[in-house]
Design a protein around this motif. Structure first.
Motif, PDB file in Angstrom:
ATOM      1  N   THR A 115       0.842  -1.191   0.000  1.00 43.20           N
ATOM      2  CA  THR A 115       0.000   0.000   0.000  1.00 43.20           C
ATOM      3  C   THR A 115       0.882   1.249   0.000  1.00 43.20           C
ATOM      4  O   THR A 115       2.015   1.214   0.515  1.00 43.20           O
ATOM      5  CB  THR A 115      -0.924   0.034   1.227  1.00 43.20           C
ATOM      6  OG1 THR A 115      -0.123   0.268   2.400  1.00 43.20           O
ATOM      7  CG2 THR A 115      -1.675  -1.286   1.394  1.00 43.20           C
ATOM      8  N   LYS A 117       0.550   3.704   1.888  1.00 42.12           N
ATOM      9  CA  LYS A 117       0.791   4.005   3.305  1.00 42.12           C
ATOM     10  C   LYS A 117       2.010   3.244   3.823  1.00 42.12           C
ATOM     11  O   LYS A 117       2.869   3.810   4.512  1.00 42.12           O
ATOM     12  CB  LYS A 117      -0.437   3.669   4.142  1.00 42.12           C
ATOM     13  CG  LYS A 117      -0.274   3.972   5.623  1.00 42.12           C
ATOM     14  CD  LYS A 117      -1.499   3.566   6.421  1.00 42.12           C
ATOM     15  CE  LYS A 117      -1.379   3.997   7.875  1.00 42.12           C
ATOM     16  NZ  LYS A 117      -0.155   3.522   8.543  1.00 42.12           N
ATOM     17  N   ASP A 121       5.506   5.011   5.144  1.00 42.35           N
ATOM     18  CA  ASP A 121       5.974   4.758   6.512  1.00 42.35           C
ATOM     19  C   ASP A 121       7.391   4.187   6.501  1.00 42.35           C
ATOM     20  O   ASP A 121       8.229   4.565   7.327  1.00 42.35           O
ATOM     21  CB  ASP A 121       5.021   3.789   7.226  1.00 42.35           C
ATOM     22  CG  ASP A 121       3.692   4.432   7.586  1.00 42.35           C
ATOM     23  OD1 ASP A 121       3.614   5.681   7.546  1.00 42.35           O
ATOM     24  OD2 ASP A 121       2.732   3.694   7.884  1.00 42.35           O
ATOM     25  N   VAL A 146      -0.782  13.817   2.496  1.00 43.52           N
ATOM     26  CA  VAL A 146      -1.505  12.595   2.130  1.00 43.52           C
ATOM     27  C   VAL A 146      -2.997  12.758   2.389  1.00 43.52           C
ATOM     28  O   VAL A 146      -3.394  13.251   3.452  1.00 43.52           O
ATOM     29  CB  VAL A 146      -0.970  11.395   2.947  1.00 43.52           C
ATOM     30  CG1 VAL A 146      -1.831  10.172   2.720  1.00 43.52           C
ATOM     31  CG2 VAL A 146       0.478  11.111   2.575  1.00 43.52           C
ATOM     32  N   ASN A 147      -3.779  12.341   1.424  1.00 44.37           N
ATOM     33  CA  ASN A 147      -5.225  12.277   1.612  1.00 44.37           C
ATOM     34  C   ASN A 147      -5.575  10.827   1.972  1.00 44.37           C
ATOM     35  O   ASN A 147      -5.752   9.974   1.111  1.00 44.37           O
ATOM     36  CB  ASN A 147      -5.947  12.699   0.332  1.00 44.37           C
ATOM     37  CG  ASN A 147      -7.460  12.743   0.516  1.00 44.37           C
ATOM     38  OD1 ASN A 147      -7.985  12.360   1.562  1.00 44.37           O
ATOM     39  ND2 ASN A 147      -8.176  13.205  -0.496  1.00 44.37           N
ATOM     40  N   GLU A 148      -5.647  10.563   3.281  1.00 45.56           N
ATOM     41  CA  GLU A 148      -5.845   9.192   3.750  1.00 45.56           C
ATOM     42  C   GLU A 148      -7.242   8.655   3.453  1.00 45.56           C
ATOM     43  O   GLU A 148      -7.477   7.446   3.580  1.00 45.56           O
ATOM     44  CB  GLU A 148      -5.564   9.110   5.244  1.00 45.56           C
ATOM     45  CG  GLU A 148      -4.127   9.434   5.605  1.00 45.56           C
ATOM     46  CD  GLU A 148      -3.825   9.162   7.062  1.00 45.56           C
ATOM     47  OE1 GLU A 148      -4.693   8.548   7.743  1.00 45.56           O
ATOM     48  OE2 GLU A 148      -2.734   9.537   7.525  1.00 45.56           O
ATOM     49  N   SER A 149      -8.159   9.518   3.051  1.00 44.54           N
ATOM     50  CA  SER A 149      -9.531   9.063   2.779  1.00 44.54           C
ATOM     51  C   SER A 149      -9.668   8.414   1.408  1.00 44.54           C
ATOM     52  O   SER A 149     -10.679   7.776   1.117  1.00 44.54           O
ATOM     53  CB  SER A 149     -10.507  10.246   2.881  1.00 44.54           C
ATOM     54  OG  SER A 149     -10.219  11.216   1.868  1.00 44.54           O
ATOM     55  N   TYR A 153      -5.158   4.543  -1.139  1.00 44.54           N
ATOM     56  CA  TYR A 153      -4.070   4.802  -0.207  1.00 44.54           C
ATOM     57  C   TYR A 153      -3.757   3.567   0.640  1.00 44.54           C
ATOM     58  O   TYR A 153      -2.608   3.360   1.040  1.00 44.54           O
ATOM     59  CB  TYR A 153      -4.427   5.980   0.701  1.00 44.54           C
ATOM     60  CG  TYR A 153      -3.340   6.355   1.682  1.00 44.54           C
ATOM     61  CD1 TYR A 153      -2.099   6.812   1.228  1.00 44.54           C
ATOM     62  CD2 TYR A 153      -3.537   6.256   3.056  1.00 44.54           C
ATOM     63  CE1 TYR A 153      -1.093   7.159   2.121  1.00 44.54           C
ATOM     64  CE2 TYR A 153      -2.546   6.607   3.959  1.00 44.54           C
ATOM     65  CZ  TYR A 153      -1.323   7.050   3.480  1.00 44.54           C
ATOM     66  OH  TYR A 153      -0.322   7.387   4.361  1.00 44.54           O
ATOM     67  N   LYS A 154      -4.761   2.734   0.902  1.00 40.70           N
ATOM     68  CA  LYS A 154      -4.554   1.536   1.713  1.00 40.70           C
ATOM     69  C   LYS A 154      -4.793   0.259   0.924  1.00 40.70           C
ATOM     70  O   LYS A 154      -5.074  -0.802   1.489  1.00 40.70           O
ATOM     71  CB  LYS A 154      -5.461   1.584   2.946  1.00 40.70           C
ATOM     72  CG  LYS A 154      -5.104   2.733   3.895  1.00 40.70           C
ATOM     73  CD  LYS A 154      -5.948   2.717   5.151  1.00 40.70           C
ATOM     74  CE  LYS A 154      -5.557   3.869   6.083  1.00 40.70           C
ATOM     75  NZ  LYS A 154      -6.377   3.883   7.319  1.00 40.70           N
ATOM     76  N   ARG A 190      -2.579  12.096  -3.680  1.00 42.27           N
ATOM     77  CA  ARG A 190      -3.835  12.798  -3.940  1.00 42.27           C
ATOM     78  C   ARG A 190      -4.336  12.428  -5.328  1.00 42.27           C
ATOM     79  O   ARG A 190      -3.563  12.133  -6.227  1.00 42.27           O
ATOM     80  CB  ARG A 190      -3.660  14.321  -3.841  1.00 42.27           C
ATOM     81  CG  ARG A 190      -2.511  14.873  -4.665  1.00 42.27           C
ATOM     82  CD  ARG A 190      -2.315  16.363  -4.444  1.00 42.27           C
ATOM     83  NE  ARG A 190      -1.064  16.846  -4.997  1.00 42.27           N
ATOM     84  CZ  ARG A 190      -0.871  17.161  -6.272  1.00 42.27           C
ATOM     85  NH1 ARG A 190      -1.871  17.037  -7.126  1.00 42.27           N
ATOM     86  NH2 ARG A 190       0.305  17.604  -6.694  1.00 42.27           N
TER      87      ARG A 190
END
Length: 262
Positions: A115, A117, A121, A146-149, A153-154, A190
């Motif tokens: 991912t 993310k 990390d 980062v737009n985690e929504s 992203y995941k 994004r």
């Protein structure tokens, strides 16, 4: 009697022409059917050959990618250990970060995709390890926008270790002694795009040539071409004494390609 004979001859001649025409039409139809069958077989053979060629090409790309990654991991690990060894007084903190990095290399990087993310990390831990090379007064700017929504992203959509070459290159070639030296690292995610921008002031000192060095940038470009094809853009430029590298990967288009291929 003569008239009747002439009539029979005319009918016979007409009938002969008819049968000749019928035979010619039958032959033409036969040729057309034969050519159609041959063309269909040829098209099927061509399709089979194209499919086979694609399978071979995919296998070659897979083998090449495995080879590149097998060269990449020991190269990264050696750089990390060199950084820690050169600054023993920060060993405890560095080893803590090293644990995170090794977990990623040993487990996550073996997967074909991770991912965004997870990759970011990992890169942030790698940067913390590299920080022990520099003075506390050195200007190191690290940002993660980062737009985690966003769903991607995941999701496992990003190639592992895709960010390390640009980061390692900055620490290798930056002017760490100059009072106005700097390294800037910006991660962005994004609109389902992954961005990484790394810039640094170029050192006036020529880096020491290594006998077996210099595989980083080549490895990165090869991996990007193999995995993302035309869904990425890697730009490298120099503005004055500042080197800038910018990577952009369109993960939405790449996912659409994966779904189509599947």
């Amino acid at each position: 009697m003569a008239v009747a004979f002439s009539y029979l001859m005319l009918n016979s001649h007409t009938s002969g022409i008819f049968w000749i025409a019928a035979i010619i039409v039958a032959i033409l139809l036969g040729v057309i059917v034969y050519l159609s069958i041959r063309l269909a077989k040829s098209g099927k053979q061509k399709k089979n050959m194209e499919d086979r060629f694609q399978q071979i090409e995919n296998r070659m790309n897979s083998l090449q990618l495995e080879t590149l990654e097998s060269r990449l991991n020991p190269h990264l690990f050696k750089n990390i250990l060199n950084s820690i060894q050169s600054h023993a007084y920060q060993t405890y903190f560095a080893l803590d970060k090293l644990g995170n990095v090794l977990d990623y290399i040993l487990y996550e990087s073996r997967k074909k995709l991770v991912t965004p993310k997870e990759e970011i990390d990992f890169a942030l831990s790698l940067i913390e390890i590299n920080k022990i090379k520099i003075s506390p007064l050195f200007e190191l700017n690290v940002k993660a926008r980062v737009n985690e929504s966003e769903p991607l992203y995941k999701q496992r959509i990003l190639a592992p270790l895709i960010s390390i070459d640009l980061i390692e290159n900055a620490f290798k070639h930056a002017d760490l002694q100059s009072p106005d030296a700097f390294i800037s690292i910006v991660f962005e995610f994004r609109d389902d795009h992954f961005y990484l921008t790394v810039s640094n002031k170029i050192s006036s000192k020529k880096p020491i040539e290594k006998e077996k060095g210099g595989i980083g940038v080549m490895t990165l470009e090869n991996r990007l071409r193999i995995i993302y094809k035309n869904h990425f853009k890697l730009e490298k430029l120099i503005e004055g004494d500042v080197y800038i590298a910018h990577l952009k990967i369109n993960l939405l288009d790449y996912k659409a390609q994966m779904l189509t291929a599947g």
